[in-house]
Design a protein around this motif. Structure first.
Motif, PDB file in Angstrom:
ATOM      1  N   ASN A 187       0.795  -1.236   0.000  1.00 35.33           N
ATOM      2  CA  ASN A 187       0.000   0.000   0.000  1.00 35.33           C
ATOM      3  C   ASN A 187       0.825   1.282   0.000  1.00 35.33           C
ATOM      4  N   ALA A 188       2.141   1.172  -0.198  1.00 33.55           N
ATOM      5  CA  ALA A 188       2.974   2.377  -0.206  1.00 33.55           C
ATOM      6  C   ALA A 188       2.648   3.237  -1.423  1.00 33.55           C
ATOM      7  N   GLY A 189       2.022   2.627  -2.430  1.00 28.41           N
ATOM      8  CA  GLY A 189       1.686   3.384  -3.646  1.00 28.41           C
ATOM      9  C   GLY A 189       2.587   3.029  -4.819  1.00 28.41           C
ATOM     10  N   LYS A 190       3.186   1.836  -4.762  1.00 24.58           N
ATOM     11  CA  LYS A 190       4.145   1.431  -5.808  1.00 24.58           C
ATOM     12  C   LYS A 190       3.472   1.324  -7.175  1.00 24.58           C
ATOM     13  N   SER A 191       2.362   0.582  -7.207  1.00 25.15           N
ATOM     14  CA  SER A 191       1.694   0.387  -8.502  1.00 25.15           C
ATOM     15  C   SER A 191       1.214   1.716  -9.065  1.00 25.15           C
ATOM     16  N   SER A 192       0.742   2.594  -8.194  1.00 20.11           N
ATOM     17  CA  SER A 192       0.286   3.913  -8.659  1.00 20.11           C
ATOM     18  C   SER A 192       1.454   4.683  -9.260  1.00 20.11           C
ATOM     19  N   SER A 206      -5.039  -0.781  -5.805  1.00 14.89           N
ATOM     20  CA  SER A 206      -6.197  -1.043  -4.944  1.00 14.89           C
ATOM     21  C   SER A 206      -5.856  -0.688  -3.512  1.00 14.89           C
ATOM     22  N   PRO A 207      -6.903  -0.261  -2.741  1.00 13.87           N
ATOM     23  CA  PRO A 207      -6.646   0.084  -1.342  1.00 13.87           C
ATOM     24  C   PRO A 207      -6.289  -1.147  -0.508  1.00 13.87           C
ATOM     25  N   GLY A 210      -1.297  -5.711  -0.338  1.00 10.05           N
ATOM     26  CA  GLY A 210      -0.894  -7.016  -0.881  1.00 10.05           C
ATOM     27  C   GLY A 210      -1.518  -7.322  -2.224  1.00 10.05           C
ATOM     28  N   THR A 211      -1.873  -6.269  -2.985  1.00  7.45           N
ATOM     29  CA  THR A 211      -2.504  -6.489  -4.291  1.00  7.45           C
ATOM     30  C   THR A 211      -1.528  -7.066  -5.310  1.00  7.45           C
ATOM     31  N   THR A 212      -0.344  -6.463  -5.403  1.00  3.69           N
ATOM     32  CA  THR A 212       0.629  -6.932  -6.390  1.00  3.69           C
ATOM     33  C   THR A 212       1.350  -8.154  -5.828  1.00  3.69           C
ATOM     34  N   GLY A 234       4.481  -5.800  -2.151  1.00  3.00           N
ATOM     35  CA  GLY A 234       4.897  -5.008  -0.994  1.00  3.00           C
ATOM     36  C   GLY A 234       5.624  -5.879   0.018  1.00  3.00           C
ATOM     37  N   LYS A 283       2.621   9.550  -1.661  1.00  2.00           N
ATOM     38  CA  LYS A 283       1.409  10.191  -1.138  1.00  2.00           C
ATOM     39  C   LYS A 283       1.699  11.550  -0.528  1.00  2.00           C
ATOM     40  N   ASP A 285       0.593  14.288  -1.211  1.00  2.00           N
ATOM     41  CA  ASP A 285      -0.617  15.102  -1.018  1.00  2.00           C
ATOM     42  C   ASP A 285      -1.222  14.889   0.364  1.00  2.00           C
ATOM     43  N   ALA A 299       1.203  10.343  -6.689  1.00  2.00           N
ATOM     44  CA  ALA A 299       0.675   9.786  -7.940  1.00  2.00           C
ATOM     45  C   ALA A 299      -0.687  10.388  -8.237  1.00  2.00           C
ATOM     46  N   VAL A 300      -1.326  10.975  -7.196  1.00  2.00           N
ATOM     47  CA  VAL A 300      -2.664  11.532  -7.372  1.00  2.00           C
ATOM     48  C   VAL A 300      -2.590  12.942  -7.974  1.00  2.00           C
TER      49      VAL A 300
HETATM   50  N1  LIG Z   1      -3.711  10.102  -1.674  1.00  2.00           N
HETATM   51  C1  LIG Z   1      -2.940   9.290  -2.352  1.00  2.00           C
HETATM   52  N2  LIG Z   1      -3.245   7.981  -2.450  1.00  2.00           N
HETATM   53  C2  LIG Z   1      -2.433   7.181  -3.148  1.00  2.00           C
HETATM   54  C3  LIG Z   1      -1.263   7.677  -3.811  1.00  2.00           C
HETATM   55  N3  LIG Z   1      -0.659   6.623  -4.424  1.00  2.00           N
HETATM   56  C4  LIG Z   1      -1.399   5.535  -4.175  1.00  2.00           C
HETATM   57  N4  LIG Z   1      -2.476   5.860  -3.402  1.00  2.00           N
HETATM   58  C5  LIG Z   1      -3.512   4.940  -2.927  1.00  2.00           C
HETATM   59  O1  LIG Z   1      -2.914   3.996  -2.075  1.00  2.00           O
HETATM   60  C6  LIG Z   1      -3.516   2.707  -2.240  1.00  2.00           C
HETATM   61  C7  LIG Z   1      -2.442   1.687  -2.578  1.00  2.00           C
HETATM   62  O2  LIG Z   1      -1.862   2.039  -3.804  1.00  2.00           O
HETATM   63  P1  LIG Z   1      -1.071   0.976  -4.704  1.00  2.00           P
HETATM   64  O3  LIG Z   1      -0.471   1.761  -5.816  1.00  2.00           O
HETATM   65  O4  LIG Z   1      -1.946  -0.174  -5.032  1.00  2.00           O
HETATM   66  O5  LIG Z   1       0.030   0.541  -3.668  1.00  2.00           O
HETATM   67  P2  LIG Z   1       1.084  -0.662  -3.760  1.00  2.00           P
HETATM   68  O6  LIG Z   1       2.272  -0.201  -3.013  1.00  2.00           O
HETATM   69  O7  LIG Z   1       1.277  -1.066  -5.173  1.00  2.00           O
HETATM   70  O8  LIG Z   1       0.337  -1.798  -2.966  1.00  2.00           O
HETATM   71  P3  LIG Z   1       0.579  -3.399  -2.946  1.00  2.00           P
HETATM   72  O9  LIG Z   1       0.261  -3.903  -4.312  1.00  2.00           O
HETATM   73  O10 LIG Z   1      -0.403  -3.851  -1.922  1.00  2.00           O
HETATM   74  O11 LIG Z   1       1.975  -3.631  -2.525  1.00  2.00           O
HETATM   75  C8  LIG Z   1      -4.563   2.896  -3.333  1.00  2.00           C
HETATM   76  O12 LIG Z   1      -5.812   3.071  -2.753  1.00  2.00           O
HETATM   77  C9  LIG Z   1      -4.116   4.155  -4.049  1.00  2.00           C
HETATM   78  O13 LIG Z   1      -5.187   4.841  -4.664  1.00  2.00           O
HETATM   79  C10 LIG Z   1      -0.957   9.068  -3.699  1.00  2.00           C
HETATM   80  O14 LIG Z   1       0.033   9.604  -4.215  1.00  2.00           O
HETATM   81  N5  LIG Z   1      -1.829   9.824  -2.956  1.00  2.00           N
END
Ligand SMILES: Nc1nc2c(ncn2[C@@H]2O[C@H](COP(=O)(O)OP(=O)(O)OP(=O)(O)O)[C@@H](O)[C@H]2O)c(=O)[nH]1
Length: 391
Positions: A187-192, A206-207, A210-212, A234, A283, A285, A299-300
């Protein structure tokens, strides 16, 4: 007419028209392969090509070319040396400007010209060494002076080759492209971030932590340097199941081999980042007053993305020796030249003229392996198999 494009109606032996095509005729030896070559430019389309191939297939002695067969014939006929053939294959594979420039330099004979110069100089020193074998005891003064001169030439050659070897790893990285692995907690926002850098949706966001699970790769052009950005599972110790645990294992393994690791953290300063990783706060923002001195992205809102791209381009250019115009781009070339350098060092330290001449001959053999002049039958297949059909 040689080297002129002529519009012709192609017909099967029974007179049936196949297509109107541009026909180019390159008589030997002024052709890519050095043999007679005819090039037909047809109207595109599967049926047109199939009809022509059928007709050509009926002619005795004609068959489709194997992958790399044109390049192999060009090599056999002395039109290309091995380093040029390798450069040509790289040029076909080149995805970015820097890869194209490097490959074109090699395909047009940059390394070949160097190898020929080294070969000529080596031959000169070898000739002098062999001549000195004929001096008698009464000519010892002349002999000693000549040996001193040869030493200087050998040392100079070895140093030049060493300088080129020193730039190999940069050129090799540029040729194959960099691997950048993105690590961070779930959930750190890697995929985003991967999607934002790739400017398209490649990874699922996804929120749910552990999605990826598996590695997701996207290709980036970092200011002319090709890079593969790898999104990973993650990192967490209490994984939800075997699939996620395997994902984490793969993430760590991939990071170990990466050229650069990006460590993304939504909180803190990235204290868990592996040594040497580039720490980025995600994140931005959501935490307007983030840690100072650390790259912050969102990423937002897109905040910090341009800065991150600039930093990535800087890293990519440093890792690939931007502007160094390196010449040795393949392990095969490196090992042949390293053999040459070692033999030169051996020759330089040798007082006995017979043994010195022997080492110089070995150095020349290594250069011959580099260009494909000697002893390379076993590696030709490896080099030419890389080519596509039609080249
Ligand atoms: N506000 C905000 N939310 C973000 C940002 N980047 C990602 N998110 C949110 O954070 C959540 C996790 O984002 P992912 O990009 O799936 O994170 P991840 O690190 O790939 O997660 P895993 O696949 O679980 O390891 C999602 O709900 C995104 O919408 C950002 O820059 N700002």
């Amino acid at each position: 007419m040689p080297r002129r494009a002529t519009l012709k109606r192609l017909r099967a032996p029974d007179g049936c028209a196949i297509d109107d095509a541009l026909v180019l005729w390159f008589p030997a030896p002024a052709s890519f392969t050095g043999e007679d070559v005819a090039e037909l430019q047809l109207t595109g389309g599967t049926a047109v090509v199939a009809a022509l191939l059928r007709t050509l297939g009926d002619i005795d002695g004609l068959r489709p070319a194997q992958p790399g067969e044109f390049a192999r014939r060009a090599f056999d006929n002395g039109k290309l040396d091995l380093t040029q053939a390798e450069g040509l294959a790289d040029l076909i594979d080149a995805e970015t400007e820097a890869q194209r420039r490097q490959a074109l330099r090699q395909a047009s004979g940059g390394l070949k010209a160097l190898a020929e110069d080294w070969h000529a100089r080596l031959l000169g020193v070898l000739g002098e060494t062999e001549a000195s074998l004929d001096f008698g005891e009464d000519e010892e003064d002349v002999s000693a002076r000549l040996v001193g001169d040869q030493d200087a030439q050998i040392a100079c050659l070895a140093a030049e080759i060493e300088a080129h070897l020193g730039r190999y790893r940069f050129a090799e990285r540029l040729r194959r492209g960099l691997t950048i692995v993105l690590l961070g907690a779930p959930n750190a926002g890697k995929s985003s971030l991967v999607n934002a850098l790739a400017k398209r949706d490649v990874a699922i966001v996804s929120p749910e932590a552990g999605t990826t699970r598996d590695l997701i790769e996207v290709h980036l052009d970092l200011g002319g340097v090709a890079a593969t950005l790898v999104d990973t599972a993650g990192l967490r110790d209490n994984t939800a199941g075997v699939v996620e645990a395997e994902g984490v294992r793969r993430a760590r393994a991939r990071a170990d081999d990466a050229d650069l690791v990006l460590f993304l953290c939504a909180e803190g300063k990235g204290e868990d980042a592996p040594p040497g990783a580039l720490v980025v706060q995600s994140k931005a923002d959501l935490r307007p007053s983030g840690e100072r001195g650390t790259l912050r992205v969102s990423a937002v809102t897109g905040e910090g993305l341009f800065e991150l791209e600039t930093v990535l381009i800087d890293h990519a250019r440093t890792l690939t020796g931007w502007g160094q115009d390196a010449t040795i781009t393949h392990e095969r070339q490196r090992s042949a030249l390293a053999g040459c350098r070692d033999a030169l060092i051996e020759a330089g330290g040798e007082v006995d003229a017979v043994l010195r001449a022997e080492s110089l001959r070995l150095a020349m053999r290594c250069l011959g392996q580099l260009t494909g002049r000697v002893n390379v039958e076993d590696i030709l297949d490896v080099v030419f198999r890389r080519f596509c059909i039609g080249k």
